[in-house]
Design a protein around this motif. Structure first.
Motif, PDB file in Angstrom:
ATOM      1  N   LYS A  88       0.499   7.767   5.590  1.00  0.00           N
ATOM      2  CA  LYS A  88       1.856   7.746   6.158  1.00  0.00           C
ATOM      3  C   LYS A  88       1.814   7.542   7.670  1.00  0.00           C
ATOM      4  CE  LYS A  88       2.546  11.868   4.607  1.00  0.00           C
ATOM      5  NZ  LYS A  88       1.251  12.056   3.920  1.00  0.00           N
ATOM      6  N   THR A  89       0.941   8.306   8.337  1.00  0.00           N
ATOM      7  CA  THR A  89       0.825   8.182   9.793  1.00  0.00           C
ATOM      8  C   THR A  89       0.292   6.807  10.177  1.00  0.00           C
ATOM      9  OG1 THR A  89       0.533  10.563  10.098  1.00  0.00           O
ATOM     10  CG2 THR A  89      -0.293   9.139  11.838  1.00  0.00           C
ATOM     11  N   THR A  90      -0.590   6.247   9.367  1.00  0.00           N
ATOM     12  CA  THR A  90      -1.132   4.915   9.657  1.00  0.00           C
ATOM     13  C   THR A  90      -0.018   3.872   9.661  1.00  0.00           C
ATOM     14  OG1 THR A  90      -3.245   5.523   8.657  1.00  0.00           O
ATOM     15  CG2 THR A  90      -2.792   3.174   8.923  1.00  0.00           C
ATOM     16  N   VAL A  91       0.901   3.959   8.712  1.00  0.00           N
ATOM     17  CA  VAL A  91       2.041   3.032   8.695  1.00  0.00           C
ATOM     18  C   VAL A  91       2.885   3.218   9.956  1.00  0.00           C
ATOM     19  CG1 VAL A  91       4.148   2.367   7.477  1.00  0.00           C
ATOM     20  CG2 VAL A  91       2.097   2.955   6.177  1.00  0.00           C
ATOM     21  N   ALA A  92       3.134   4.471  10.330  1.00  0.00           N
ATOM     22  CA  ALA A  92       3.922   4.739  11.532  1.00  0.00           C
ATOM     23  C   ALA A  92       3.218   4.207  12.780  1.00  0.00           C
ATOM     24  CB  ALA A  92       4.177   6.236  11.662  1.00  0.00           C
ATOM     25  N   GLN A  93       1.885   4.346  12.829  1.00  0.00           N
ATOM     26  CA  GLN A  93       1.130   3.815  13.965  1.00  0.00           C
ATOM     27  C   GLN A  93       1.249   2.290  14.038  1.00  0.00           C
ATOM     28  OE1 GLN A  93      -2.468   5.961  12.584  1.00  0.00           O
ATOM     29  NE2 GLN A  93      -2.828   6.422  14.747  1.00  0.00           N
ATOM     30  N   ALA A  94       1.168   1.658  12.874  1.00  0.00           N
ATOM     31  CA  ALA A  94       1.289   0.190  12.852  1.00  0.00           C
ATOM     32  C   ALA A  94       2.672  -0.242  13.326  1.00  0.00           C
ATOM     33  CB  ALA A  94       1.012  -0.331  11.443  1.00  0.00           C
ATOM     34  N   LEU A  95       3.707   0.477  12.918  1.00  0.00           N
ATOM     35  CA  LEU A  95       5.060   0.148  13.373  1.00  0.00           C
ATOM     36  C   LEU A  95       5.187   0.380  14.874  1.00  0.00           C
ATOM     37  CD1 LEU A  95       7.874  -0.765  12.400  1.00  0.00           C
ATOM     38  CD2 LEU A  95       8.481   1.668  12.275  1.00  0.00           C
ATOM     39  N   ALA A  96       4.563   1.440  15.373  1.00  0.00           N
ATOM     40  CA  ALA A  96       4.598   1.702  16.815  1.00  0.00           C
ATOM     41  C   ALA A  96       3.955   0.560  17.584  1.00  0.00           C
ATOM     42  CB  ALA A  96       3.892   3.019  17.118  1.00  0.00           C
ATOM     43  N   GLU A  97       2.854   0.021  17.059  1.00  0.00           N
ATOM     44  CA  GLU A  97       2.215  -1.131  17.714  1.00  0.00           C
ATOM     45  C   GLU A  97       3.152  -2.338  17.737  1.00  0.00           C
ATOM     46  OE1 GLU A  97      -1.621  -2.281  16.379  1.00  0.00           O
ATOM     47  OE2 GLU A  97      -2.625  -0.522  17.250  1.00  0.00           O
ATOM     48  N   GLN A  98       3.850  -2.547  16.618  1.00  0.00           N
ATOM     49  CA  GLN A  98       4.820  -3.650  16.560  1.00  0.00           C
ATOM     50  C   GLN A  98       5.910  -3.452  17.609  1.00  0.00           C
ATOM     51  OE1 GLN A  98       5.325  -6.423  14.743  1.00  0.00           O
ATOM     52  NE2 GLN A  98       3.590  -6.335  13.337  1.00  0.00           N
ATOM     53  N   ALA A 210       8.175   5.697  -0.366  1.00  0.00           N
ATOM     54  CA  ALA A 210       6.962   6.338  -0.876  1.00  0.00           C
ATOM     55  C   ALA A 210       5.726   5.593  -0.376  1.00  0.00           C
ATOM     56  CB  ALA A 210       6.972   6.354  -2.395  1.00  0.00           C
ATOM     57  N   VAL A 211       4.774   6.339   0.165  1.00  0.00           N
ATOM     58  CA  VAL A 211       3.480   5.774   0.572  1.00  0.00           C
ATOM     59  C   VAL A 211       2.453   6.257  -0.444  1.00  0.00           C
ATOM     60  CG1 VAL A 211       1.759   5.617   2.396  1.00  0.00           C
ATOM     61  CG2 VAL A 211       4.184   5.788   2.993  1.00  0.00           C
ATOM     62  N   ASP A 212       2.173   5.409  -1.408  1.00  0.00           N
ATOM     63  CA  ASP A 212       1.285   5.764  -2.507  1.00  0.00           C
ATOM     64  C   ASP A 212      -0.163   5.443  -2.159  1.00  0.00           C
ATOM     65  OD1 ASP A 212       3.418   6.557  -4.216  1.00  0.00           O
ATOM     66  OD2 ASP A 212       3.858   4.435  -4.616  1.00  0.00           O
ATOM     67  N   PRO A 213      -1.119   5.967  -2.947  1.00  0.00           N
ATOM     68  CA  PRO A 213      -2.513   5.570  -2.737  1.00  0.00           C
ATOM     69  C   PRO A 213      -2.650   4.051  -2.813  1.00  0.00           C
ATOM     70  CG  PRO A 213      -2.397   7.460  -4.195  1.00  0.00           C
ATOM     71  CD  PRO A 213      -0.983   7.011  -3.981  1.00  0.00           C
ATOM     72  N   LEU A 214      -3.589   3.522  -2.056  1.00  0.00           N
ATOM     73  CA  LEU A 214      -3.790   2.075  -1.991  1.00  0.00           C
ATOM     74  C   LEU A 214      -4.363   1.536  -3.299  1.00  0.00           C
ATOM     75  CD1 LEU A 214      -5.462   1.973   1.530  1.00  0.00           C
ATOM     76  CD2 LEU A 214      -3.266   0.906   0.973  1.00  0.00           C
ATOM     77  N   PRO A 215      -3.998   0.303  -3.677  1.00  0.00           N
ATOM     78  CA  PRO A 215      -4.677  -0.339  -4.810  1.00  0.00           C
ATOM     79  C   PRO A 215      -6.129  -0.613  -4.430  1.00  0.00           C
ATOM     80  CG  PRO A 215      -3.243  -1.893  -3.682  1.00  0.00           C
ATOM     81  CD  PRO A 215      -2.957  -0.555  -3.086  1.00  0.00           C
ATOM     82  N   VAL A 216      -6.974  -0.753  -5.419  1.00  0.00           N
ATOM     83  CA  VAL A 216      -8.403  -0.880  -5.146  1.00  0.00           C
ATOM     84  C   VAL A 216      -8.705  -2.125  -4.312  1.00  0.00           C
ATOM     85  CG1 VAL A 216      -8.932  -2.152  -7.266  1.00  0.00           C
ATOM     86  CG2 VAL A 216     -10.695  -0.696  -6.189  1.00  0.00           C
ATOM     87  N   THR A 217      -7.916  -3.185  -4.453  1.00  0.00           N
ATOM     88  CA  THR A 217      -8.170  -4.400  -3.677  1.00  0.00           C
ATOM     89  C   THR A 217      -7.994  -4.170  -2.185  1.00  0.00           C
ATOM     90  OG1 THR A 217      -5.878  -5.034  -4.126  1.00  0.00           O
ATOM     91  CG2 THR A 217      -7.591  -6.008  -5.521  1.00  0.00           C
ATOM     92  N   ASP A 218      -7.095  -3.266  -1.808  1.00  0.00           N
ATOM     93  CA  ASP A 218      -6.929  -2.921  -0.394  1.00  0.00           C
ATOM     94  C   ASP A 218      -7.823  -1.754  -0.004  1.00  0.00           C
ATOM     95  OD1 ASP A 218      -4.710  -4.676   0.714  1.00  0.00           O
ATOM     96  OD2 ASP A 218      -3.750  -3.907  -1.095  1.00  0.00           O
ATOM     97  N   SER A 219      -8.082  -0.832  -0.944  1.00  0.00           N
ATOM     98  CA  SER A 219      -8.956   0.297  -0.654  1.00  0.00           C
ATOM     99  C   SER A 219     -10.333  -0.168  -0.210  1.00  0.00           C
ATOM    100  CB  SER A 219      -9.101   1.191  -1.889  1.00  0.00           C
ATOM    101  OG  SER A 219      -7.886   1.789  -2.245  1.00  0.00           O
ATOM    102  N   VAL A 220     -10.850  -1.173  -0.886  1.00  0.00           N
ATOM    103  CA  VAL A 220     -12.197  -1.628  -0.550  1.00  0.00           C
ATOM    104  C   VAL A 220     -12.231  -2.267   0.832  1.00  0.00           C
ATOM    105  CG1 VAL A 220     -12.029  -3.958  -1.544  1.00  0.00           C
ATOM    106  CG2 VAL A 220     -14.237  -2.747  -1.539  1.00  0.00           C
ATOM    107  N   LEU A 221     -11.124  -2.852   1.258  1.00  0.00           N
ATOM    108  CA  LEU A 221     -11.074  -3.428   2.601  1.00  0.00           C
ATOM    109  C   LEU A 221     -11.026  -2.334   3.666  1.00  0.00           C
ATOM    110  CD1 LEU A 221      -8.558  -6.383   2.032  1.00  0.00           C
ATOM    111  CD2 LEU A 221     -11.059  -6.463   2.120  1.00  0.00           C
ATOM    112  N   VAL A 222     -10.275  -1.255   3.390  1.00  0.00           N
ATOM    113  CA  VAL A 222     -10.252  -0.122   4.329  1.00  0.00           C
ATOM    114  C   VAL A 222     -11.646   0.481   4.439  1.00  0.00           C
ATOM    115  CG1 VAL A 222      -9.343   2.200   4.745  1.00  0.00           C
ATOM    116  CG2 VAL A 222      -7.821   0.391   3.917  1.00  0.00           C
TER     117      VAL A 222
END
Length: 679
Positions: A88-98, A210-222
Motif C-alpha cells: 500500500k505504501t509503495t503505491v502511495a510512494q509511486a503516486l508521490a513521485e508522479q 484494494a491492494v492485493d498480493p501481487l500476481p506471480v508474474t509481477d512478484s518475480v520482477l520485484v
C-alpha cells in the motif's frame, strides 16, 4: 513525568516546572515573550515522502485512476487497503513521485504526528506560525484551521496519510473519513490514505482501492529488482528457482523485498534463488501442519515470521549487537515512528541488553549493528530535517515483537531507559515507545500490574502534551481508580496519580478541583511520613502555581520560596527540581516588574543548564534567549541583540529556520531592530 504545569489562564510567560525525568521547559504566551514556543508546543516533523526503493510493479489500474486525480481532484478521499506488507505504501510512494514530477507539492503524514503535521501543512500553504502554535493546543480547531488552508490552496496538492491502521486514535468518536475529522476530501487537492482497515463504513464517503498480493508474474520482477546487483535487461531469462521462490512468498511485497535483499547481500551464504528457496521451503512447510485451517492474514503473518527468522537467525550472529538492538527499535519505532540515531549512542546503550560481550560497547559497534540490520531491509536509515534517523516497517516491528519470548520485559525496560534519558525531546517516538511497551506489559504482566499502570500514566500524559486535555482526563481518572483498587489509597503510585490528576485539572482551568487533589496528595504524603518527599514538594509547587494562575502573585512568590529553600536543602542547587522552582521564581519576579531580580535568576538557570546540558541543548537555548530578552528590557540593547543573534544562529543550525523557538527569537530581534520582521 511532568506533573506541575500551567496553560491558558496566566498572562505573560508560562513555565512548565517539576519533572521526574527530563528538563524544565519554559513556554511563552505571546510573540513578545522571551521564553519559548507557547502552550501546545508545535513539534518539528517531516512532511517528505519516503523514497521509492524500486520500480512499481502491477497496480496499473489503481495508478491510472489516482494519477488522473492529481490534476483534477473530485473531492473524494481515496483509501488503499490490504494486508500488512502487500504494498500500500509503495503505491502511495509511486503516486508521490508522479505528483512531484508534475510540480505538485506532497505532504506525507504519519498518524503519530497527525496534528503537528497538519499544522505544518497549513504553514507551508501560507498559514502563520503564530496561529499554528496557538491551535496546537486545540485539536478540533486545529483540524478546521488546517483544512481551511488546504481548501483555499490555488494549486493542487497531494496529502498522504500513511499506515492509518488504528482508526480509533483519529476517529474521535465519529467516522475517520467524515467531513469534520482529519481525513477529508477537497476539490483543491487529493487525499490518500493507506490502511489495513478495509471496511467502507469506517472510511465513508471515501472510495476504496484494494491492494492485493501481487500476481506471480509481477512478484518475480520485484524479487529480481531487489536481488540483482546490477539492473537486469528485460530480455534476460529469469531462473526457474526465482519463479518458485516468488510463488512461495505469496506476492507479499515486503517479503519479496526482504528476501531479495538477502540474496543480494549474501551471494555465497545463500547461493542465490535456489538457496533461499530451499531454506524457506523447509521452514514454511515445517510450520504448516497438514490440514490446519488458517485465514489469509494468519498465513501471511506466518510467512513474514519465517522470512524474519531467515533474515535474523541465519545471517546475524547470535552474539551480535544487532539482534537486541532490533528488539529495542521494534518498540521505539512502533507504528512507523522515526528514531533519531543520537538516541542510540553507545554511552546510552551501555549496560543495556545491547551491551553484550566482555569489551565496552563502542560507537563502531552500534554503527555495525545498524548496518547489519539495514543491509537486510529490517530497518531503513534516512535523514529527517537534516538529522539521521532509523525506521522500521510496521509489520517488521510487529513480527520482531512477537519474537521477544521471555526477554519481553527486559526489552521494554531497555527501551524505556533510552526514552527516560532525554524525555520530552522526541515526543512522537516517546509516545510510540510507551504505546508498544504497554501492549507488551499488558500481555506479559497483566493490565493491573503496577508497571503496566505506570506506562499507562505516561501515555495519558502524552495526550496532554498534544493538547488533548479532554481525552486525557478520563484516562487520569481511570488510572487513579485502578491504583486505588489494586494498590490502596496510601500507596506511593496512588499518591502520584492524585498529583497527576491535580496537575491536569489545573491545566484545564479547574483550579478548585486541582487544589483539592493537591491537598489530598499532601495529606497522604503526611500519612506516609513523607513531608519532605520529592512528591510532596511537587504538590506544594502545584499549589503555588494555582495561586499564580489566580493572580495571587505575592502568595505564589512566598510559596515558591518555601519550596525552593526545601529543595536547596534536600537536593542541592543543581537538581532539576530545584531549578524548576528557581525558574518559577524568576517568572514571578518578571511578572511583578522586578526585572533585575528576574535577570539574576535567569542567569543562574542559564549557568546550570550550560554546565549540565551544554550551550546548545534546546533548554539551554531557551535560557540564553530569556537572559537576552531581559537584558533588552533593562536597556542593554546592544548586549541583548548580540546574545539573540548568537542564539538565533544556533537555533537555525540545530532546529531549523521554521522551528517555533527560532521564529520567536527572530521576532524578538526584530523588536530590537536587529533584523527584519519574520512575517
Amino acid at each position: 513525568m511532568t506533573e506541575n504545569a500551567s496553560h491558558g489562564n496566566v498572562s505573560g510567560h508560562l513555565v512548565q516546572a517539576g519533572s521526574i525525568r527530563g528538563g524544565v521547559h519554559i513556554y511563552a504566551a505571546s510573540a513578545g515573550d522571551p521564553l519559548g514556543s507557547g502552550p501546545g508546543r508545535l513539534d518539528d516533523v517531516s512532511l517528505d515522502p519516503p523514497n521509492l526503493e524500486g520500480p512499481l510493479r502491477d497496480r496499473r489500474e489503481i495508478m491510472a485512476e489516482l494519477t488522473a486525480l492529481l490534476s483534477e481532484p473530485d473531492g473524494v478521499p481515496r483509501v488503499l487497503h490490504g494486508l500488512g506488507g502487500c504494498g500500500k505504501t509503495t503505491v502511495a510512494q509511486a503516486l508521490a513521485e508522479q505528483a512531484e514530477s508534475q510540480g505538485i507539492p506532497v505532504f506525507w503524514v504519519h498518524p503519530e504526528q497527525m496534528m503537528a503535521s497538519m499544522l505544518w501543512v497549513a504553514v507551508e500553504l501560507g498559514g502563520s506560525m503564530t496561529d499554528a502554535i496557538h491551535y496546537s493546543g486545540l485539536p478540533q480547531r486545529a483540524c478546521r484551521w488546517a483544512w481551511q488552508w488546504l481548501h483555499a490552496s490555488p494549486e493542487p496538492w497531494l496529502l498522504v496519510f500513511d499506515s492509518l491502521d488504528h482508526v480509533a486514535d483519529i476517529a474521535d468518536g465519529g467516522v475517520p473519513g467524515g467531513s469534520r475529522g482529519w481525513i477529508r476530501g477537497s476539490m483543491a487537492g487529493t487525499t490518500l490514505v493507506t490502511s489495513r482497515v478495509g471496511r467502507h463504513d469506517v472510511w465513508r464517503p471515501a472510495r476504496m482501492h484494494a491492494v492485493d498480493p501481487l500476481p506471480v508474474t509481477d512478484s518475480v520482477l520485484v524479487l529480481r529488482d531487489h536481488a540483482a546487483v546490477a539492473a537486469q535487461d528485460a530480455e534476460t531469462p529469469i531462473p526457474r528457482a526465482a519463479w518458485d521462490l516468488a510463488e512461495l512468498l505469496g506476492g507479499v511485497g515486503l517479503a519479496l523485498r526482504l528476501v531479495g535483499r538477502l540474496i543480494r547481500e549474501h551471494p555465497l551464504a545463500i547461493d542465490g534463488y535456489e538457496g533461499a528457496l530451499a531454506h524457506l521451503q523447509v521452514s514454511i512447510h515445517a510450520d504448516t501442519p497438514s490440514g490446519a485451517e488458517s485465514s489469509t492474514a494468519d498465513e501471511q503473518q506466518s510467512l513474514l515470521t519465517r522470512v524474519w527468522d531467515f533474515s535474523v537467525t541465519s545471517f546475524i550472529p547470535e552474539h551480535s549487537h544487532a539482534r537486541p538492538l532490533l528488539s529495542i527499535l521494534a518498540l521505539l519505532g512502533h507504528r512507523g515512528a522515526r528514531v533519531p540515531v543520537r538516541r542510540l549512542a553507545a554511552e546510552r546503550l551501555a549496560g543495556s541488553i545491547v551491551d553484550i560481550g566482555t569489551e565496552a560497547l563502542t560507537a563502531a559497534d552500534v554503527d555495525r549493528a545498524l548496518m547489519e540490520l539495514a543491509s537486510r531491509s529490517l530497518i531503513d536509515m534516512s535523514s529527517v530535517n537534516g538529522e539521521p534517523t532509523v525506521g522500521m516497517h510496521p509489520v517488521v516491528a510487529e513480527t520482531t515483537r512477537r519474537q521477544f519470548g521471555d526477554q519481553a520485559i527486559a526489552v521494554v525496560a531497555a527501551a524505556f531507559e533510552l526514552v527516560h534519558m532525554d524525555e520530552g525531546r522526541d515526543l512522537v517516538m516517546e509516545e510510540s515507545a510507551y504505546g508498544a511497551g504497554l501492549e507488551v506489559q499488558s500481555i506479559v504482566l497483566g493490565d493491573d500490574h503496577p508497571d503496566t499502570l505506570r506506562t499507562r500514566h505516561r501515555l495519558a500524559f502524552a495526550l496532554v502534551r498534544r493538547g488533548e486535555l479532554e481525552r486525557a482526563h478520563p484516562e487520569y481518572v481511570a488510572i487513579l481508580e485502578a491504583r486505588r483498587r489494586v494498590l490502596g489509597e496510601e500507596d506511593g503510585d496512588t499518591v502520584t496519580a492524585h498529583r497527576g490528576l491535580a496537575w491536569l485539572l489545573a491545566e484545564m482551568g479547574d483550579h478548585d478541583s486541582a487544589e483539592a487533589e493537591y491537598r489530598l496528595a499532601l495529606r497522604l504524603h503526611a500519612k506516609r511520613n513523607e513531608q519532605q518527599h520529592a512528591g510532596a514538594m511537587r504538590a506544594r509547587q502545584g499549589l503555588a502555581w494555582i495561586s499564580a494562575q489566580r493572580g495571587e502573585l505575592d502568595r505564589a512568590r512566598a510559596e515558591f520560596g518555601e519550596v525552593y529553600e526545601m529543595r536547596m536543602r534536600m537536593l542541592g542547587s543543581e537538581h532539576r527540581d530545584t531549578l524548576s522552582t528557581l525558574l518559577a521564581l524568576a517568572w514571578i519576579a518578571q511578572r511583578q516588574g522586578d526585572l533585575p531580580e528576574a535577570a539574576a535568576l535567569y542567569e543562574r538557570i542559564l549557568h546550570s543548564r550550560e554546565h549540565s546540558l551544554g550551550s546548545t541543548h534546546p533548554d539551554t537555548l531557551r535560557a540564553r534567549h530569556a537572559t537576552a530578552w531581559i537584558a533588552g528590557r533593562l536597556g542593554a540593547r546592544a548586549e541583548a541583540e548580540a546574545r539573540l543573534r548568537s542564539v538565533l544562529g544556533d537555533q537555525e543550525r540545530l532546529l531549523g529556520d521554521s522551528h517555533p523557538d527560532t521564529v520567536l527569537t527572530r521576532r524578538n530581534l526584530a523588536e530590537l531592530g536587529g533584523v527584519g520582521s519574520p512575517d
